[in-house]
Design a protein around this motif. Sequence first.
Motif, PDB file in Angstrom:
ATOM      1  N   LEU A  18      -5.526 -23.753  40.084  1.00  0.00           N
ATOM      2  CA  LEU A  18      -4.904 -23.066  41.224  1.00  0.00           C
ATOM      3  C   LEU A  18      -3.651 -22.350  40.753  1.00  0.00           C
ATOM      4  N   ASP A  19      -3.377 -21.182  41.395  1.00  0.00           N
ATOM      5  CA  ASP A  19      -2.118 -20.500  41.067  1.00  0.00           C
ATOM      6  C   ASP A  19      -0.993 -21.112  41.905  1.00  0.00           C
ATOM      7  N   SER A  20       0.190 -20.566  41.789  1.00  0.00           N
ATOM      8  CA  SER A  20       1.344 -21.118  42.475  1.00  0.00           C
ATOM      9  C   SER A  20       1.223 -21.037  43.990  1.00  0.00           C
ATOM     10  N   GLN A  21       0.351 -20.170  44.511  1.00  0.00           N
ATOM     11  CA  GLN A  21       0.164 -20.041  45.954  1.00  0.00           C
ATOM     12  C   GLN A  21      -0.954 -20.950  46.471  1.00  0.00           C
ATOM     13  N   GLY A  22      -1.609 -21.656  45.552  1.00  0.00           N
ATOM     14  CA  GLY A  22      -2.697 -22.533  45.956  1.00  0.00           C
ATOM     15  C   GLY A  22      -4.044 -21.860  45.942  1.00  0.00           C
ATOM     16  N   ASN A  23      -4.104 -20.623  45.484  1.00  0.00           N
ATOM     17  CA  ASN A  23      -5.381 -19.913  45.410  1.00  0.00           C
ATOM     18  C   ASN A  23      -6.173 -20.418  44.207  1.00  0.00           C
ATOM     19  N   ARG A  24      -7.487 -20.601  44.418  1.00  0.00           N
ATOM     20  CA  ARG A  24      -8.341 -21.109  43.352  1.00  0.00           C
ATOM     21  C   ARG A  24      -8.639 -19.995  42.352  1.00  0.00           C
ATOM     22  N   GLN A  60       3.250 -21.653  36.626  1.00  0.00           N
ATOM     23  CA  GLN A  60       2.519 -20.610  37.345  1.00  0.00           C
ATOM     24  C   GLN A  60       1.357 -21.175  38.167  1.00  0.00           C
ATOM     25  N   GLY A  61       1.152 -22.455  38.118  1.00  0.00           N
ATOM     26  CA  GLY A  61       0.058 -23.059  38.858  1.00  0.00           C
ATOM     27  C   GLY A  61      -0.218 -24.445  38.327  1.00  0.00           C
ATOM     28  N   LEU A 107       3.496 -28.426  40.929  1.00  0.00           N
ATOM     29  CA  LEU A 107       4.345 -27.223  40.926  1.00  0.00           C
ATOM     30  C   LEU A 107       5.788 -27.561  40.568  1.00  0.00           C
TER      31      LEU A 107
END
Length: 342
Positions: free
Chosen positions: A50-56, A117-118, A85
Amino acid sequence: LEGFYTRIRIGEIRSTGYSIVTGFDNGSQQDIEDKLDAFSYNNNLSVEILDSQGNRIYQSTTGANGSSHMMMFNNVRYKAFEEVLKNKEVAVPLIHPRFGNKFMLIGLPVSISGQVQGGVLIEMPLAPVEDTADILKKQLVYITLILLVTALIVSFLLSKTFTKPILEIKKVSQRMALGDFSDRIKFKSKDEIGELAETINYMGQELTQIEQLRKDLIANVSHELRTPLSLIQGYAETIRDVSGNEKDKREKHLDIIVEESERLSRIVDDILNLSQIQSGYIKLNKNRFSLNNLVERVVKKYEVLSKETGITILSKSTVQVEVVADETRIEQVLYNLINNAF
């Protein structure tokens, strides 16, 4: 055992996961995904990046569990991801609400150029770990039994090694207690038991010498007693048969009898000091005296025995000899020499 093996497996998964995610800095995305696929497949894992925004960004499709379990623990995953994070590692145990299967959720931060970054979320099933632990338990049972039997055999052999010389020492000691000092322990080890055996052998050697000294002492004392008794008997018979009415001769013979009685008394004193003689310590009363006078005095005491046996004692000296010695012991030597000659 299960806890120990679980910690080892978590450590291995964490180390391998780190070695892959550190490639984000300079590796291609395809290479990283290939490594993650292989990592997921070889270890039966579900891996999600996952990135820092929680996107897979990535989700493995080769793990045996797929993504179904991931969706069941959204709240736990969300909290774990928050910790990741913050650049923290996470290891959260999970249990399937329906089937009771155990899992471990591992979270690893992904840093690029020193910035988080994730993160990587790894779902590791603990069933293989438990199965492996069960196998190890069974193996340990067999290993324990084998080691137990081996230990018993080794203990038996060691006990035989230790007890054999001890029994030998006991046997020899019992023989020595019965007066047989000739037996020796045949044991050449250099350990404490070997030193004990050597000491027992040395004791046997010393007791043999003491026993021989005792026999020699009895023989010598018997010899010493026989000489003055012979002289006393001879002069007493002479007084009775010959010189009883002649005062000068009688007094002379009585003096010899008294001297020989005193010598008998000294011999008895030596017998009473047997322990001192056996220890090898004999006190010598040294003084200066004339050896000529001592020889003359001893020879005169054999006058009667000379007449009875017809054996003549000749004493010759050209000079006066003075010596420093124990006069009583030297007198014993002369008595023995003359008596043996007779």
